[in-house]
Design a protein around this motif. Structure first.
Motif, PDB file in Angstrom:
ATOM      1  N   SER A 140       0.816  -1.213   0.000  1.00 40.60           N
ATOM      2  CA  SER A 140       0.000   0.000   0.000  1.00 40.60           C
ATOM      3  C   SER A 140       0.848   1.261   0.000  1.00 40.60           C
ATOM      4  CB  SER A 140      -0.936  -0.010   1.213  1.00 40.60           C
ATOM      5  OG  SER A 140      -1.689   1.182   1.280  1.00 40.60           O
ATOM      6  N   ILE A 141       1.916   1.296   0.810  1.00 38.29           N
ATOM      7  CA  ILE A 141       2.719   2.517   0.907  1.00 38.29           C
ATOM      8  C   ILE A 141       3.587   2.750  -0.329  1.00 38.29           C
ATOM      9  CG2 ILE A 141       2.713   2.516   3.418  1.00 38.29           C
ATOM     10  CD1 ILE A 141       5.432   1.297   3.455  1.00 38.29           C
ATOM     11  N   GLU A 142       3.621   1.767  -1.222  1.00 38.39           N
ATOM     12  CA  GLU A 142       4.298   1.975  -2.503  1.00 38.39           C
ATOM     13  C   GLU A 142       3.407   2.706  -3.501  1.00 38.39           C
ATOM     14  OE1 GLU A 142       5.391  -1.930  -3.684  1.00 38.39           O
ATOM     15  OE2 GLU A 142       7.063  -2.083  -2.247  1.00 38.39           O
ATOM     16  N   LYS A 143       2.151   2.992  -3.084  1.00 39.50           N
ATOM     17  CA  LYS A 143       1.181   3.756  -3.873  1.00 39.50           C
ATOM     18  C   LYS A 143       0.886   3.117  -5.235  1.00 39.50           C
ATOM     19  CE  LYS A 143       2.455   8.079  -1.603  1.00 39.50           C
ATOM     20  NZ  LYS A 143       2.906   9.478  -1.775  1.00 39.50           N
ATOM     21  N   PRO A 144       0.458   1.875  -5.245  1.00 35.87           N
ATOM     22  CA  PRO A 144       0.092   1.232  -6.509  1.00 35.87           C
ATOM     23  C   PRO A 144      -1.242   1.777  -7.020  1.00 35.87           C
ATOM     24  CG  PRO A 144      -0.484  -0.192  -4.689  1.00 35.87           C
ATOM     25  CD  PRO A 144       0.233   0.994  -4.080  1.00 35.87           C
ATOM     26  N   VAL A 145      -1.573   1.459  -8.245  1.00 33.25           N
ATOM     27  CA  VAL A 145      -2.855   1.882  -8.821  1.00 33.25           C
ATOM     28  C   VAL A 145      -4.009   1.224  -8.070  1.00 33.25           C
ATOM     29  CG1 VAL A 145      -4.294   1.835 -10.894  1.00 33.25           C
ATOM     30  CG2 VAL A 145      -1.847   2.309 -11.086  1.00 33.25           C
ATOM     31  N   TYR A 146      -3.789  -0.037  -7.662  1.00 38.96           N
ATOM     32  CA  TYR A 146      -4.830  -0.776  -6.935  1.00 38.96           C
ATOM     33  C   TYR A 146      -4.257  -1.270  -5.610  1.00 38.96           C
ATOM     34  CZ  TYR A 146      -7.951  -4.551  -5.546  1.00 38.96           C
ATOM     35  OH  TYR A 146      -8.788  -5.362  -4.832  1.00 38.96           O
ATOM     36  N   LYS A 147      -5.026  -1.111  -4.540  1.00 43.79           N
ATOM     37  CA  LYS A 147      -4.620  -1.674  -3.252  1.00 43.79           C
ATOM     38  C   LYS A 147      -5.868  -2.056  -2.462  1.00 43.79           C
ATOM     39  CE  LYS A 147      -3.902   2.988  -1.315  1.00 43.79           C
ATOM     40  NZ  LYS A 147      -2.896   3.876  -0.685  1.00 43.79           N
ATOM     41  N   GLU A 148      -5.679  -2.955  -1.499  1.00 47.03           N
ATOM     42  CA  GLU A 148      -6.803  -3.468  -0.738  1.00 47.03           C
ATOM     43  C   GLU A 148      -6.364  -3.776   0.688  1.00 47.03           C
ATOM     44  OE1 GLU A 148      -8.070  -6.981  -2.749  1.00 47.03           O
ATOM     45  OE2 GLU A 148      -6.096  -7.921  -2.716  1.00 47.03           O
ATOM     46  N   LYS A 149      -7.344  -3.761   1.602  1.00 42.29           N
ATOM     47  CA  LYS A 149      -7.046  -4.061   2.995  1.00 42.29           C
ATOM     48  C   LYS A 149      -8.300  -4.624   3.653  1.00 42.29           C
ATOM     49  CE  LYS A 149      -6.014   0.241   3.709  1.00 42.29           C
ATOM     50  NZ  LYS A 149      -5.637   1.568   4.260  1.00 42.29           N
ATOM     51  N   LEU A 150      -8.104  -5.304   4.772  1.00 46.28           N
ATOM     52  CA  LEU A 150      -9.207  -5.846   5.543  1.00 46.28           C
ATOM     53  C   LEU A 150      -9.086  -5.349   6.977  1.00 46.28           C
ATOM     54  CD1 LEU A 150     -11.620  -7.956   5.365  1.00 46.28           C
ATOM     55  CD2 LEU A 150     -10.045  -9.543   6.508  1.00 46.28           C
ATOM     56  N   ARG A 151     -10.180  -4.829   7.504  1.00 48.35           N
ATOM     57  CA  ARG A 151     -10.132  -4.334   8.881  1.00 48.35           C
ATOM     58  C   ARG A 151     -11.448  -4.643   9.586  1.00 48.35           C
ATOM     59  NH1 ARG A 151     -10.183   2.056   7.227  1.00 48.35           N
ATOM     60  NH2 ARG A 151     -12.401   2.241   6.756  1.00 48.35           N
ATOM     61  N   LEU A 152     -11.348  -4.706  10.886  1.00 48.29           N
ATOM     62  CA  LEU A 152     -12.505  -4.901  11.752  1.00 48.29           C
ATOM     63  C   LEU A 152     -12.704  -3.611  12.527  1.00 48.29           C
ATOM     64  CD1 LEU A 152     -14.615  -6.906  12.774  1.00 48.29           C
ATOM     65  CD2 LEU A 152     -12.943  -7.682  14.481  1.00 48.29           C
TER      66      LEU A 152
END
Length: 251
Positions: A57-69
């Motif tokens: 994510s911190i590489e700033k790609p065109v697409y990124k995703e994460k999962l959080r509660l």
């Protein structure tokens, strides 16, 4: 099972308390505080053993995703929380979440016990969980005030303060204590809009020399561990930039 989906543009702005107070005054004719007032948002961000998700994510790609509660306030195991899958593609944020009890969420993400109620979002989270081997990455909390435009509730602005985190006792039910990421006198603002930003809002930001920044809460917490993020340097740099912009406006 209720589903919640968001598609919108989000921009972040970092500011000192004096600028925040002036901005709040300027926003009063246009925006109102939502029904929750000042409230605390608590999160567990899940990641791989090697923190692949946040490093990517911190590489700033065109697409990124994460999962959080996520919980609003400190929950018990029987409280309703939200399991969210958040994606960003070409600057558009897509957030999809489902409500579960905290115990159901832990059982699902950490023990592989699927909830009884099924829906499309649960299928997407299932795919995410099978794609990555996840553990708790970090606990992250902050105190938030949210505003909405009086004649267009789809335009929202949030102000976060006291951003704090911990990597031990990371359960949402364990309280909202943690190490602060920024000085207490700083606020992180986010604008959230599905279409174009209102012109009056852009004029106010320009007049106060408030400009977007790249700022990831989880990302900067990760960077801090490795000496890659120094809040004091960020603050000094921002003050210098703000003063220079103000001088140019005056001239």
């Amino acid at each position: 099972m209720a589903q919640t989906v968001f598609n919108r543009y989000e921009k972040k702005y970092l500011m000192r308390e004096d600028i925040y107070l002036e901005l709040r005054k300027r926003l009063e004719p246009y925006m109102s505080v939502d029904q929750y007032g000042l409230h605390t948002i608590c999160n567990i961000y899940y990641d791989t053993q090697d923190y692949d998700l946040i490093r990517r994510s911190i590489e700033k790609p065109v697409y990124k995703e994460k999962l959080r509660l996520r919980s609003y306030g400190i929950p018990s195991l029987d409280s309703t929380v939200f399991l969210e899958i958040k994606k960003k593609y070409n600057k558009i944020v897509n957030k999809r979440r489902i409500p579960l009890t905290l115990k159901e969420a832990y059982d699902y993400v950490e023990r592989g016990i699927t909830p009884n109620n099924h829906c499309q979002i649960l299928n997407e989270i299932d795919f995410f969980l099978h794609r990555y081997s996840l553990k708790r990455g970090v606990y992250l909390a902050y105190d938030r005030i949210a505003l909405f435009q009086k004649d267009n509730p789809d335009f929202r602005v949030t102000f976060d303060q006291n951003i704090r985190s911990r990597q031990v006792d990371t359960g949402l039910e364990k309280g909202d204590k943690g190490k602060k990421l920024l000085p207490s006198s700083y606020y992180l603002m986010e604008s959230k809009v599905m279409g174009a930003t209102p012109l009056w809002f852009a004029h106010i930001l320009s007049d106060l020399s408030i400009y977007p920044v790249s700022f990831s809460k989880y990302g900067n917490i990760y960077k801090t561990q490795y000496g890659m993020f120094h809040p004091e340097e960020l603050m000094i740099h921002q003050i210098e930039n703000w003063n220079e912009l103000r001088r140019k406006k005056i001239c």
